[in-house]
Design a protein around this motif. Structure first.
Motif, PDB file in Angstrom:
ATOM      1  N   ILE A   1       0.841  -1.203   0.000  1.00 43.61           N
ATOM      2  CA  ILE A   1       0.000   0.000   0.000  1.00 43.61           C
ATOM      3  C   ILE A   1       0.869   1.244   0.000  1.00 43.61           C
ATOM      4  CG2 ILE A   1      -1.724   1.300   1.311  1.00 43.61           C
ATOM      5  CD1 ILE A   1      -2.816  -1.386   2.296  1.00 43.61           C
ATOM      6  N   ASP A   2       1.951   1.198   0.774  1.00 41.73           N
ATOM      7  CA  ASP A   2       2.884   2.328   0.816  1.00 41.73           C
ATOM      8  C   ASP A   2       3.511   2.575  -0.556  1.00 41.73           C
ATOM      9  OD1 ASP A   2       4.353   4.376   2.161  1.00 41.73           O
ATOM     10  OD2 ASP A   2       6.071   3.040   2.282  1.00 41.73           O
ATOM     11  N   ASN A   3       3.872   1.516  -1.253  1.00 44.03           N
ATOM     12  CA  ASN A   3       4.478   1.651  -2.583  1.00 44.03           C
ATOM     13  C   ASN A   3       3.508   2.262  -3.592  1.00 44.03           C
ATOM     14  OD1 ASN A   3       6.892   0.541  -1.721  1.00 44.03           O
ATOM     15  ND2 ASN A   3       6.350  -1.541  -2.338  1.00 44.03           N
ATOM     16  N   ALA A   4       2.225   1.992  -3.369  1.00 46.01           N
ATOM     17  CA  ALA A   4       1.221   2.542  -4.292  1.00 46.01           C
ATOM     18  C   ALA A   4       1.015   4.036  -4.084  1.00 46.01           C
ATOM     19  CB  ALA A   4      -0.101   1.799  -4.121  1.00 46.01           C
ATOM     20  N   ALA A   5       1.414   4.535  -2.914  1.00 45.37           N
ATOM     21  CA  ALA A   5       1.330   5.969  -2.582  1.00 45.37           C
ATOM     22  C   ALA A   5      -0.105   6.473  -2.717  1.00 45.37           C
ATOM     23  CB  ALA A   5       2.302   6.764  -3.432  1.00 45.37           C
ATOM     24  N   GLU A   6      -0.279   7.705  -3.197  1.00 49.17           N
ATOM     25  CA  GLU A   6      -1.599   8.343  -3.170  1.00 49.17           C
ATOM     26  C   GLU A   6      -2.586   7.765  -4.174  1.00 49.17           C
ATOM     27  OE1 GLU A   6      -1.223  12.554  -3.487  1.00 49.17           O
ATOM     28  OE2 GLU A   6      -0.004  12.744  -1.667  1.00 49.17           O
ATOM     29  N   ARG A   7      -2.094   7.067  -5.186  1.00 50.76           N
ATOM     30  CA  ARG A   7      -3.040   6.500  -6.165  1.00 50.76           C
ATOM     31  C   ARG A   7      -3.860   5.371  -5.555  1.00 50.76           C
ATOM     32  NH1 ARG A   7      -1.668   1.576  -8.149  1.00 50.76           N
ATOM     33  NH2 ARG A   7       0.505   0.890  -7.913  1.00 50.76           N
ATOM     34  N   GLY A   8      -3.338   4.740  -4.471  1.00 53.61           N
ATOM     35  CA  GLY A   8      -4.067   3.672  -3.822  1.00 53.61           C
ATOM     36  C   GLY A   8      -3.908   2.348  -4.531  1.00 53.61           C
ATOM     37  N   ILE A   9      -4.361   1.293  -3.870  1.00 51.20           N
ATOM     38  CA  ILE A   9      -4.278  -0.046  -4.441  1.00 51.20           C
ATOM     39  C   ILE A   9      -5.476  -0.845  -3.951  1.00 51.20           C
ATOM     40  CG2 ILE A   9      -2.818  -0.881  -2.536  1.00 51.20           C
ATOM     41  CD1 ILE A   9      -1.370  -2.665  -4.575  1.00 51.20           C
ATOM     42  N   THR A  10      -6.057  -1.656  -4.809  1.00 50.11           N
ATOM     43  CA  THR A  10      -7.268  -2.411  -4.471  1.00 50.11           C
ATOM     44  C   THR A  10      -6.914  -3.749  -3.838  1.00 50.11           C
ATOM     45  OG1 THR A  10      -7.392  -3.523  -6.607  1.00 50.11           O
ATOM     46  CG2 THR A  10      -8.453  -1.343  -6.426  1.00 50.11           C
TER      47      THR A  10
END
Length: 357
Positions: A44-53
């Motif tokens: 989740i951290d790697n996805a940053a502000e775009r988010g991850i499902t």
């Protein structure tokens, strides 16, 4: 200014919520552990502000969408993550759980050393014994068992122990060596971290480590690897046996995060034997994290929580002490505090003690 807990002024509604957090505390802890163990927070951290499902996370972690769903729903309630239309984003608490060294050290220590044994806390408190230690083997206290703990438990124990002591070393070394020690006796020196730091700091210092034989074997190997074995000596003993003598006549004695491993009666005996070994020119340095001298609520919380590790896993009768309790024991042992320095390292206090005239 030392931290003292004052009466809570939160509303009854919020206090009721805090009570529910306590009731479900073990579940919250294990959720945090699993989110870290399976790299969910890291993804989740790697996805940053775009988010991850959750669907995307199921492809990059070993967990199913169901498993991720129950973990992350609780993570939302815990404030570890938040959610928008494009997926999960790391929240502030989740950030520090993932990136803060202290949080990682504490969590691994509780998970690998304390968690299973804490089920026996009630028995430990009633009997005054380390009732939880039975999850690892048949020992009365954890100290002689350290070398035989399961690998993860041993790793997390030493990481916890060294993390708090090592952060104080850079500030402690100049304070101690300002008094020009030549022979330092490290009482309860464990695997030699402080002894080796002293040898690195001063090329002339001689150090004798007093501890159980198992710890001294490791300390000796560490001294050989560091190239200072000629100046690091060992003195094998059982520090709880009050019939055994201490190294006598040294100019400096040292106890770092050591006395909290014992009951008040045991501390008094150790201090009395130390005083007996000292000369009028000797000095005793004591380093402790007293709960009443912590600089914040967070550090006092951690210190007081550590007391319960001593209750259930370590020995059943020691704790992190109030400073006044130790000062009283020093007085009984014929010692007085010559220098008193707070706010070193991570909430450490350094006491320099001398024999009473």
């Amino acid at each position: 200014m030392p931290f003292y807990r004052t009466p809570s002024h939160i509303s009854a509604f919020n206090a009721k919520f805090e009570a529910q957090k306590i009731a479900f505390g073990p579940i919250s802890f294990q959720v945090a552990h699993c989110l870290l163990k399976f790299d969910v927070l890291a993804q989740i951290d790697n996805a940053a502000e775009r988010g991850i499902t959750a669907a995307e996370l199921s492809q990059s972690t070993p967990l199913s969408e169901y498993a991720l769903g129950v973990l992350l729903d609780m993570g939302l309630s815990m404030g570890l993550v938040w959610q928008h239309e494009s997926g999960y984003v790391l929240d502030k608490t989740g950030h520090f759980l993932l990136h803060d060294d202290m949080a990682a050290i504490n969590l691994n220590f509780v998970q690998d050393v304390c968690y299973q044994g804490l089920f026996s806390l009630d028995t430990a408190l009633l009997e005054g014994k380390a009732a939880g230690l039975k999850v690892f083997g048949d020992w009365d206290t954890i100290y002689p068992a350290l070398k035989d703990l399961p690998p993860k438990a041993k790793q997390s124990w030493f990481a916890f122990d060294h993390y708090y002591s090592d952060h104080a070393f850079p500030q402690l070394l100049p304070l101690v060596f300002a008094h020009k020690p030549s022979h330092l006796v490290d009482i309860g020196g464990n695997t030699g971290k402080w002894a080796l730091s002293c040898c690195d700091y001063d090329a002339n210092i001689e150090v004798t480590i007093m501890d159980y034989p198992g710890q001294l074997e490791v300390a000796t190997q560490n001294a050989i690897a560091r190239g200072v074995a000629a100046r690091v000596h060992t003195f094998a003993t059982d520090l709880l046996d009050d019939t055994l003598p201490f190294v006598d006549g040294a100019d400096t004695y040292w106890m770092s995060q050591f006395l909290d491993c014992f009951s008040t009666s045991q501390i008094l005996s150790i201090l009395q034997r130390t005083a007996k070994a000292m000369t009028p020119n000797s000095q005793l340095f004591i380093v402790e994290t007293f709960w009443d001298r912590q600089p914040s609520a967070a550090s006092a919380y951690c210190v007081n929580a550590t007391s319960l590790y001593f209750s259930v896993m370590a020995n059943g009768n020691s704790r992190m002490y109030h400073s006044k309790d130790l000062l009283a024991l020093l007085h009984q042992a014929g010692l007085y505090v010559d220098e008193d320095t707070d706010n070193l390292g991570l909430g450490h206090t350094l006491l320099r003690c001398k024999l009473k005239p």
